[in-house]
Write a protein that holds these residues in place. Structure first.
Motif, PDB file in Angstrom:
ATOM      1  N   LEU A 159       0.757  -1.097   0.035  1.00 50.50           N
ATOM      2  CA  LEU A 159       0.000  -0.103  -0.081  1.00 50.50           C
ATOM      3  C   LEU A 159       1.014   1.164  -0.033  1.00 50.50           C
ATOM      4  CD1 LEU A 159      -2.943   0.886   0.098  1.00 50.50           C
ATOM      5  CD2 LEU A 159      -2.956   0.907   2.743  1.00 50.50           C
ATOM      6  N   ARG A 160       1.917   1.107   0.795  1.00 47.34           N
ATOM      7  CA  ARG A 160       2.917   2.366   0.792  1.00 47.34           C
ATOM      8  C   ARG A 160       3.485   2.440  -0.489  1.00 47.34           C
ATOM      9  NH1 ARG A 160       5.750   1.063   5.117  1.00 47.34           N
ATOM     10  NH2 ARG A 160       7.524   0.279   4.035  1.00 47.34           N
ATOM     11  N   ASP A 161       3.973   1.547  -0.975  1.00 48.27           N
ATOM     12  CA  ASP A 161       4.489   1.521  -2.538  1.00 48.27           C
ATOM     13  C   ASP A 161       3.541   2.047  -3.518  1.00 48.27           C
ATOM     14  OD1 ASP A 161       6.669   0.710  -4.388  1.00 48.27           O
ATOM     15  OD2 ASP A 161       5.274  -0.615  -5.093  1.00 48.27           O
ATOM     16  N   ILE A 162       2.259   2.095  -3.399  1.00 49.69           N
ATOM     17  CA  ILE A 162       1.195   2.341  -4.440  1.00 49.69           C
ATOM     18  C   ILE A 162       1.065   3.683  -4.362  1.00 49.69           C
ATOM     19  CG2 ILE A 162      -1.189   2.582  -4.842  1.00 49.69           C
ATOM     20  CD1 ILE A 162      -1.409  -0.621  -4.148  1.00 49.69           C
ATOM     21  N   GLY A 163       1.160   4.400  -3.144  1.00 48.07           N
ATOM     22  CA  GLY A 163       0.976   5.834  -2.651  1.00 48.07           C
ATOM     23  C   GLY A 163       2.382   6.465  -3.272  1.00 48.07           C
ATOM     24  N   GLU A 164       3.505   5.971  -2.924  1.00 44.29           N
ATOM     25  CA  GLU A 164       4.801   6.446  -3.159  1.00 44.29           C
ATOM     26  C   GLU A 164       5.093   6.596  -4.681  1.00 44.29           C
ATOM     27  OE1 GLU A 164       7.720   4.523  -1.072  1.00 44.29           O
ATOM     28  OE2 GLU A 164       7.298   5.314   0.960  1.00 44.29           O
ATOM     29  N   ARG A 165       4.272   5.701  -5.602  1.00 38.91           N
ATOM     30  CA  ARG A 165       4.591   5.561  -6.930  1.00 38.91           C
ATOM     31  C   ARG A 165       3.598   6.304  -7.635  1.00 38.91           C
ATOM     32  NH1 ARG A 165       5.521  -0.681  -8.085  1.00 38.91           N
ATOM     33  NH2 ARG A 165       5.698  -0.122  -9.996  1.00 38.91           N
ATOM     34  N   ARG A 166       2.635   6.802  -6.892  1.00 34.94           N
ATOM     35  CA  ARG A 166       1.321   7.243  -7.146  1.00 34.94           C
ATOM     36  C   ARG A 166       0.678   6.531  -8.587  1.00 34.94           C
ATOM     37  NH1 ARG A 166       3.100  13.788  -7.451  1.00 34.94           N
ATOM     38  NH2 ARG A 166       3.527  13.980  -5.242  1.00 34.94           N
ATOM     39  N   LEU A 167       0.558   5.183  -8.247  1.00 34.10           N
ATOM     40  CA  LEU A 167       0.042   4.266  -9.294  1.00 34.10           C
ATOM     41  C   LEU A 167      -1.441   4.643  -9.182  1.00 34.10           C
ATOM     42  CD1 LEU A 167       1.924   1.020  -8.120  1.00 34.10           C
ATOM     43  CD2 LEU A 167       2.565   2.870  -9.926  1.00 34.10           C
ATOM     44  N   ALA A 168      -1.857   4.858 -10.407  1.00 30.50           N
ATOM     45  CA  ALA A 168      -3.263   5.119 -10.871  1.00 30.50           C
ATOM     46  C   ALA A 168      -4.287   3.823 -10.598  1.00 30.50           C
ATOM     47  CB  ALA A 168      -3.607   5.955 -12.073  1.00 30.50           C
ATOM     48  N   PRO A 169      -5.763   3.851 -10.339  1.00 30.87           N
ATOM     49  CA  PRO A 169      -6.387   2.767 -10.289  1.00 30.87           C
ATOM     50  C   PRO A 169      -6.406   2.107 -11.735  1.00 30.87           C
ATOM     51  CG  PRO A 169      -7.590   4.607  -9.213  1.00 30.87           C
ATOM     52  CD  PRO A 169      -6.130   5.131  -9.870  1.00 30.87           C
ATOM     53  N   GLY A 170      -6.278   0.778 -11.857  1.00 29.89           N
ATOM     54  CA  GLY A 170      -6.186   0.064 -13.042  1.00 29.89           C
ATOM     55  C   GLY A 170      -4.644  -0.420 -13.463  1.00 29.89           C
ATOM     56  N   THR A 171      -3.774   0.046 -12.696  1.00 30.03           N
ATOM     57  CA  THR A 171      -2.362  -0.312 -12.787  1.00 30.03           C
ATOM     58  C   THR A 171      -2.114  -1.486 -12.587  1.00 30.03           C
ATOM     59  OG1 THR A 171      -1.603   2.034 -12.688  1.00 30.03           O
ATOM     60  CG2 THR A 171      -0.040   0.400 -12.465  1.00 30.03           C
ATOM     61  N   PHE A 172      -1.367  -2.515 -13.180  1.00 29.24           N
ATOM     62  CA  PHE A 172      -1.168  -3.485 -12.609  1.00 29.24           C
ATOM     63  C   PHE A 172       0.176  -3.812 -11.744  1.00 29.24           C
ATOM     64  CE2 PHE A 172      -3.616  -5.388 -15.927  1.00 29.24           C
ATOM     65  CZ  PHE A 172      -4.202  -6.623 -15.750  1.00 29.24           C
ATOM     66  N   LEU A 173       0.070  -4.373 -10.735  1.00 29.81           N
ATOM     67  CA  LEU A 173       1.306  -4.331  -9.922  1.00 29.81           C
ATOM     68  C   LEU A 173       2.117  -5.741 -10.180  1.00 29.81           C
ATOM     69  CD1 LEU A 173      -0.618  -4.064  -6.202  1.00 29.81           C
ATOM     70  CD2 LEU A 173       0.725  -2.397  -7.770  1.00 29.81           C
ATOM     71  N   GLU A 174       3.316  -5.860  -9.614  1.00 30.96           N
ATOM     72  CA  GLU A 174       4.165  -7.056  -9.775  1.00 30.96           C
ATOM     73  C   GLU A 174       3.236  -8.232  -9.331  1.00 30.96           C
ATOM     74  OE1 GLU A 174       5.082  -4.215  -8.330  1.00 30.96           O
ATOM     75  OE2 GLU A 174       6.499  -3.432  -9.595  1.00 30.96           O
ATOM     76  N   SER A 175       4.052  -9.517 -10.198  1.00 28.90           N
ATOM     77  CA  SER A 175       3.532 -10.728  -9.857  1.00 28.90           C
ATOM     78  C   SER A 175       3.523 -11.219  -8.423  1.00 28.90           C
ATOM     79  CB  SER A 175       4.053 -11.768 -10.533  1.00 28.90           C
ATOM     80  OG  SER A 175       5.329 -11.937 -10.520  1.00 28.90           O
ATOM     81  N   GLU A 176       2.890 -12.143  -7.808  1.00 25.82           N
ATOM     82  CA  GLU A 176       3.182 -12.747  -6.533  1.00 25.82           C
ATOM     83  C   GLU A 176       4.669 -13.102  -6.454  1.00 25.82           C
ATOM     84  OE1 GLU A 176       0.898 -16.066  -5.472  1.00 25.82           O
ATOM     85  OE2 GLU A 176      -1.237 -14.568  -5.298  1.00 25.82           O
ATOM     86  N   ALA A 177       5.361 -13.836  -7.616  1.00 23.49           N
ATOM     87  CA  ALA A 177       6.537 -14.466  -7.665  1.00 23.49           C
ATOM     88  C   ALA A 177       7.522 -13.059  -7.297  1.00 23.49           C
ATOM     89  CB  ALA A 177       6.798 -14.850  -8.760  1.00 23.49           C
ATOM     90  N   VAL A 178       7.481 -11.906  -8.062  1.00 22.76           N
ATOM     91  CA  VAL A 178       8.393 -10.553  -7.957  1.00 22.76           C
ATOM     92  C   VAL A 178       8.275 -10.201  -6.628  1.00 22.76           C
ATOM     93  CG1 VAL A 178       8.683  -8.304  -8.953  1.00 22.76           C
ATOM     94  CG2 VAL A 178       8.252 -10.470 -10.395  1.00 22.76           C
ATOM     95  N   MET A 179       7.145 -10.080  -6.085  1.00 21.22           N
ATOM     96  CA  MET A 179       6.895  -9.409  -4.792  1.00 21.22           C
ATOM     97  C   MET A 179       7.801 -10.408  -3.644  1.00 21.22           C
ATOM     98  SD  MET A 179       3.029  -7.835  -4.595  1.00 21.22           S
ATOM     99  CE  MET A 179       2.267  -6.913  -5.707  1.00 21.22           C
ATOM    100  N   ALA A 180       7.405 -11.499  -3.817  1.00 25.59           N
ATOM    101  CA  ALA A 180       8.041 -12.526  -2.913  1.00 25.59           C
ATOM    102  C   ALA A 180       9.318 -12.373  -2.858  1.00 25.59           C
ATOM    103  CB  ALA A 180       7.741 -14.056  -3.175  1.00 25.59           C
ATOM    104  N   GLU A 181      10.092 -12.241  -4.201  1.00 23.01           N
ATOM    105  CA  GLU A 181      11.692 -12.382  -4.124  1.00 23.01           C
ATOM    106  C   GLU A 181      11.966 -10.869  -3.521  1.00 23.01           C
ATOM    107  OE1 GLU A 181      15.126 -12.415  -7.247  1.00 23.01           O
ATOM    108  OE2 GLU A 181      13.175 -12.858  -7.817  1.00 23.01           O
ATOM    109  N   ALA A 182      11.356  -9.472  -4.009  1.00 17.20           N
ATOM    110  CA  ALA A 182      11.474  -8.508  -3.361  1.00 17.20           C
ATOM    111  C   ALA A 182      11.377  -8.375  -1.824  1.00 17.20           C
ATOM    112  CB  ALA A 182      10.609  -7.221  -4.075  1.00 17.20           C
ATOM    113  N   PHE A 183      10.487  -8.697  -1.591  1.00 17.57           N
ATOM    114  CA  PHE A 183      10.227  -8.786   0.030  1.00 17.57           C
ATOM    115  C   PHE A 183      11.108  -9.985   0.835  1.00 17.57           C
ATOM    116  CE2 PHE A 183       5.898  -6.741  -1.370  1.00 17.57           C
ATOM    117  CZ  PHE A 183       6.611  -5.444  -1.210  1.00 17.57           C
ATOM    118  N   GLY A 184      11.457 -10.859   0.178  1.00 16.94           N
ATOM    119  CA  GLY A 184      12.254 -11.923   0.691  1.00 16.94           C
ATOM    120  C   GLY A 184      11.419 -12.636   1.727  1.00 16.94           C
TER     121      GLY A 184
END
Length: 252
Positions: A28-53
């Motif tokens: 949620l913080r990332d969405i706000g900081e990047r100012r992602l508009a509604p309808g924007t696709f986020l990274e996949s579960e796999a990419v997020m899992a790796e990024a967050f460890g």
């Protein structure tokens, strides 16, 4: 130490945060900081899992938390994935009903909250400097007048939109969100159409006086007029739906 006769302050121990909740907060913080508009696709579960460890199960649960609260949607199938959602009053209202039901809040208490909050917002709208608040409520008033002889659903929507315009005109987005959520909870659980056609002219007149007070920047008058209008509505509900007002607000 506390002074004699004063109760000691007790602090509730902080609950240990789950990994999924921590990840949901970071998304949620990332969405706000990047100012992602509604309808924007986020990274996949796999990419997020790796990024967050963390494991994919934790990411999946985090996305589910955000989805339940209407902050993301999950598109299935090829090319699917988590998508930024448009925050809505209905989603916030649905979440609020969970807490209202747990508290044992009745619809009568919910309606009283509407009376208090919407009266306050009308006064705040009138107190705002400049013409913007007046423009907002006047536009909603004119739209409602055009729809006064329309079908019940259109009329009900116009009536609700005037109250939403007053909330927006107040310039307090937190109170406006609460007021709109309360109105949404009420309309989908009690009734969206209340006043019969022969009483609608008097409701339109009440809206008109509230709008005029806001345009004139008369805070006390706007707040008083909105309270009179809402209390009239409250009394009508007591006559027509007394049993329903005793019910506990239900979740969902």
């Amino acid at each position: 130490m506390s002074k004699a006769g004063e109760p000691l302050l007790r602090h509730e121990p902080r609950r240990t945060e789950k990994t999924s909740e921590r990840i949901a907060r970071r998304i949620l913080r990332d969405i706000g900081e990047r100012r992602l508009a509604p309808g924007t696709f986020l990274e996949s579960e796999a990419v997020m899992a790796e990024a967050f460890g963390v494991g994919r199960a934790s990411v999946r649960e985090a996305l589910r938390i955000l989805e339940i609260n209407g902050l993301v949607t999950i598109k299935t199938g090829p090319g699917g994935g988590p998508v930024v959602a448009t925050p809505s009053t209905s989603d916030y209202g649905q979440m609020t009903t969970l807490h209202l039901q747990a508290m044992g809040t009745t619809y009568r208490e919910l309606l009283q909250a509407r009376v208090n909050v919407e009266s306050l917002l009308a006064g705040l709208a009138a107190a705002r400097p400049g013409p913007e608040a007046g423009r907002l409520v006047t536009a909603a008033l004119e739209a409602g007048q055009l729809n006064s002889q329309s079908d019940d659903t259109t009329y009900a929507n116009s009536h609700s939109e005037f109250h939403a315009a007053v909330s927006q005109a107040a310039g307090d987005p937190v109170l406006a969100l609460s007021a709109n959520a309360f109105r949404h909870i009420w309309s989908v659980r009690v009734t969206a159409v209340l006043f019969p056609p022969d009483q609608r002219p008097s409701i339109a007149a009440a809206h008109d006086t509230v709008a005029r007070a806001i345009v004139a920047h008369d805070r006390r008058e706007a707040e008083w007029l909105m309270r009179q209008h809402m209390e009239f509505y409250q009394q009508y509900c007591e006559l027509r739906y007394p049993a329903r007002l005793d019910d506990i607000v239900d979740w969902g």
